[in-house]
Design a protein around this motif. Structure first.
Motif, PDB file in Angstrom:
ATOM      1  N   ILE A  28       0.843  -1.194   0.000  1.00 60.26           N
ATOM      2  CA  ILE A  28       0.000   0.000   0.000  1.00 60.26           C
ATOM      3  C   ILE A  28       0.879   1.245   0.000  1.00 60.26           C
ATOM      4  CG2 ILE A  28      -1.632   1.384   1.369  1.00 60.26           C
ATOM      5  CD1 ILE A  28      -2.970  -1.279   2.148  1.00 60.26           C
ATOM      6  N   ALA A  29       1.935   1.227   0.799  1.00 59.64           N
ATOM      7  CA  ALA A  29       2.860   2.360   0.838  1.00 59.64           C
ATOM      8  C   ALA A  29       3.517   2.569  -0.526  1.00 59.64           C
ATOM      9  CB  ALA A  29       3.922   2.136   1.914  1.00 59.64           C
ATOM     10  N   LYS A  30       3.888   1.488  -1.210  1.00 64.32           N
ATOM     11  CA  LYS A  30       4.488   1.600  -2.542  1.00 64.32           C
ATOM     12  C   LYS A  30       3.498   2.184  -3.543  1.00 64.32           C
ATOM     13  CE  LYS A  30       7.916  -2.082  -2.175  1.00 64.32           C
ATOM     14  NZ  LYS A  30       8.382  -3.353  -2.760  1.00 64.32           N
ATOM     15  N   ILE A  31       2.232   1.770  -3.444  1.00 65.67           N
ATOM     16  CA  ILE A  31       1.203   2.303  -4.335  1.00 65.67           C
ATOM     17  C   ILE A  31       1.032   3.802  -4.082  1.00 65.67           C
ATOM     18  CG2 ILE A  31      -1.261   2.251  -4.912  1.00 65.67           C
ATOM     19  CD1 ILE A  31      -1.176  -0.778  -4.183  1.00 65.67           C
ATOM     20  N   CYS A  32       1.004   4.197  -2.823  1.00 67.95           N
ATOM     21  CA  CYS A  32       0.870   5.616  -2.479  1.00 67.95           C
ATOM     22  C   CYS A  32       2.028   6.420  -3.042  1.00 67.95           C
ATOM     23  CB  CYS A  32       0.801   5.795  -0.967  1.00 67.95           C
ATOM     24  SG  CYS A  32      -0.715   5.172  -0.234  1.00 67.95           S
ATOM     25  N   ARG A  33       3.240   5.902  -2.896  1.00 64.22           N
ATOM     26  CA  ARG A  33       4.403   6.603  -3.453  1.00 64.22           C
ATOM     27  C   ARG A  33       4.322   6.670  -4.973  1.00 64.22           C
ATOM     28  NH1 ARG A  33       7.053   4.012   0.884  1.00 64.22           N
ATOM     29  NH2 ARG A  33       7.665   2.264  -0.417  1.00 64.22           N
ATOM     30  N   HIS A  34       3.866   5.591  -5.602  1.00 58.56           N
ATOM     31  CA  HIS A  34       3.766   5.547  -7.061  1.00 58.56           C
ATOM     32  C   HIS A  34       2.805   6.615  -7.579  1.00 58.56           C
ATOM     33  CE1 HIS A  34       3.698   3.786 -11.087  1.00 58.56           C
ATOM     34  NE2 HIS A  34       2.376   3.835 -11.039  1.00 58.56           N
ATOM     35  N   TYR A  35       1.659   6.752  -6.911  1.00 60.66           N
ATOM     36  CA  TYR A  35       0.639   7.710  -7.346  1.00 60.66           C
ATOM     37  C   TYR A  35       0.737   9.063  -6.640  1.00 60.66           C
ATOM     38  CZ  TYR A  35      -1.674   4.048  -9.975  1.00 60.66           C
ATOM     39  OH  TYR A  35      -1.962   3.063 -10.892  1.00 60.66           O
ATOM     40  N   HIS A  36       1.667   9.198  -5.695  1.00 63.84           N
ATOM     41  CA  HIS A  36       1.863  10.444  -4.940  1.00 63.84           C
ATOM     42  C   HIS A  36       0.589  10.862  -4.218  1.00 63.84           C
ATOM     43  CE1 HIS A  36       5.842  11.033  -6.669  1.00 63.84           C
ATOM     44  NE2 HIS A  36       5.306  10.624  -7.814  1.00 63.84           N
ATOM     45  N   VAL A  37      -0.020   9.909  -3.519  1.00 63.64           N
ATOM     46  CA  VAL A  37      -1.219  10.183  -2.726  1.00 63.64           C
ATOM     47  C   VAL A  37      -1.035   9.600  -1.327  1.00 63.64           C
ATOM     48  CG1 VAL A  37      -2.771  10.236  -4.712  1.00 63.64           C
ATOM     49  CG2 VAL A  37      -2.438   8.089  -3.481  1.00 63.64           C
ATOM     50  N   SER A  38      -1.854  10.066  -0.392  1.00 66.89           N
ATOM     51  CA  SER A  38      -1.806   9.529   0.970  1.00 66.89           C
ATOM     52  C   SER A  38      -2.533   8.186   1.025  1.00 66.89           C
ATOM     53  CB  SER A  38      -2.463  10.506   1.946  1.00 66.89           C
ATOM     54  OG  SER A  38      -3.856  10.564   1.731  1.00 66.89           O
ATOM     55  N   ALA A  39      -2.222   7.406   2.038  1.00 69.98           N
ATOM     56  CA  ALA A  39      -2.906   6.124   2.227  1.00 69.98           C
ATOM     57  C   ALA A  39      -4.386   6.360   2.527  1.00 69.98           C
ATOM     58  CB  ALA A  39      -2.247   5.329   3.352  1.00 69.98           C
ATOM     59  N   ASP A  40      -4.699   7.405   3.283  1.00 68.01           N
ATOM     60  CA  ASP A  40      -6.101   7.715   3.576  1.00 68.01           C
ATOM     61  C   ASP A  40      -6.871   7.983   2.288  1.00 68.01           C
ATOM     62  OD1 ASP A  40      -5.799   7.385   6.275  1.00 68.01           O
ATOM     63  OD2 ASP A  40      -5.747   9.525   6.748  1.00 68.01           O
ATOM     64  N   TYR A  41      -6.266   8.705   1.358  1.00 63.53           N
ATOM     65  CA  TYR A  41      -6.922   8.979   0.079  1.00 63.53           C
ATOM     66  C   TYR A  41      -7.087   7.683  -0.715  1.00 63.53           C
ATOM     67  CZ  TYR A  41      -7.980  10.940  -4.479  1.00 63.53           C
ATOM     68  OH  TYR A  41      -8.583  11.222  -5.680  1.00 63.53           O
ATOM     69  N   LEU A  42      -6.036   6.891  -0.772  1.00 64.53           N
ATOM     70  CA  LEU A  42      -6.074   5.633  -1.513  1.00 64.53           C
ATOM     71  C   LEU A  42      -7.162   4.711  -0.984  1.00 64.53           C
ATOM     72  CD1 LEU A  42      -4.496   3.934  -3.713  1.00 64.53           C
ATOM     73  CD2 LEU A  42      -3.330   2.903  -1.772  1.00 64.53           C
ATOM     74  N   LEU A  43      -7.344   4.690   0.321  1.00 64.93           N
ATOM     75  CA  LEU A  43      -8.331   3.812   0.952  1.00 64.93           C
ATOM     76  C   LEU A  43      -9.726   4.424   1.031  1.00 64.93           C
ATOM     77  CD1 LEU A  43      -6.035   2.505   3.825  1.00 64.93           C
ATOM     78  CD2 LEU A  43      -6.685   1.289   1.724  1.00 64.93           C
ATOM     79  N   GLY A  44      -9.890   5.638   0.510  1.00 61.53           N
ATOM     80  CA  GLY A  44     -11.199   6.283   0.503  1.00 61.53           C
ATOM     81  C   GLY A  44     -11.599   6.905   1.818  1.00 61.53           C
ATOM     82  N   LEU A  45     -10.628   7.161   2.687  1.00 60.28           N
ATOM     83  CA  LEU A  45     -10.921   7.724   4.004  1.00 60.28           C
ATOM     84  C   LEU A  45     -10.816   9.247   4.024  1.00 60.28           C
ATOM     85  CD1 LEU A  45      -8.937   5.130   6.131  1.00 60.28           C
ATOM     86  CD2 LEU A  45     -11.390   5.161   5.651  1.00 60.28           C
ATOM     87  N   SER A  46     -10.285   9.832   2.942  1.00 55.51           N
ATOM     88  CA  SER A  46     -10.093  11.270   2.874  1.00 55.51           C
ATOM     89  C   SER A  46     -10.229  11.736   1.428  1.00 55.51           C
ATOM     90  CB  SER A  46      -8.698  11.630   3.403  1.00 55.51           C
ATOM     91  OG  SER A  46      -8.393  12.983   3.165  1.00 55.51           O
ATOM     92  N   ASP A  47     -10.650  12.980   1.270  1.00 55.76           N
ATOM     93  CA  ASP A  47     -10.689  13.596  -0.056  1.00 55.76           C
ATOM     94  C   ASP A  47      -9.399  14.347  -0.351  1.00 55.76           C
ATOM     95  OD1 ASP A  47     -13.251  12.660  -0.590  1.00 55.76           O
ATOM     96  OD2 ASP A  47     -14.193  14.416   0.304  1.00 55.76           O
ATOM     97  N   ASP A  48      -8.524  14.457   0.645  1.00 55.35           N
ATOM     98  CA  ASP A  48      -7.256  15.170   0.503  1.00 55.35           C
ATOM     99  C   ASP A  48      -6.208  14.218  -0.072  1.00 55.35           C
ATOM    100  OD1 ASP A  48      -4.991  16.738   0.725  1.00 55.35           O
ATOM    101  OD2 ASP A  48      -5.052  16.865   2.915  1.00 55.35           O
ATOM    102  N   MET A  49      -5.857  14.417  -1.333  1.00 53.63           N
ATOM    103  CA  MET A  49      -4.918  13.503  -1.995  1.00 53.63           C
ATOM    104  C   MET A  49      -3.554  13.458  -1.313  1.00 53.63           C
ATOM    105  SD  MET A  49      -5.696  14.130  -6.019  1.00 53.63           S
ATOM    106  CE  MET A  49      -4.551  12.882  -6.551  1.00 53.63           C
TER     107      MET A  49
END
Length: 60
Positions: A28-49
């Motif tokens: 999950i951390a690698k995916i976040c780094r790849h897309y330059h987004v937070s884990a909360d955004y990736l998991l749908g917990l936040s609208d703040d990328m």
């Protein structure tokens, strides 16, 4: 491809996207780094990328 970035086959990525497979927090951390987004955004917990992160580096 995302699978190459996180060390998974494209089939496994597809299953993960479809909810048929889970992954590790490290991937999950690698995916976040790849897309330059937070884990909360990736998991749908936040609208703040960025999730309060103002810059990303490949080392983070």
């Amino acid at each position: 491809m995302l699978g190459d970035t996180i060390g998974m086959s494209s089939n496994n990525v597809s299953e993960m996207e479809g909810g048929k497979k889970t992954t590790t927090s490290e991937k999950i951390a690698k995916i976040c780094r790849h897309y330059h987004v937070s884990a909360d955004y990736l998991l749908g917990l936040s609208d703040d990328m960025q999730g309060g992160i103002y810059s990303w580096t490949d080392e983070e």
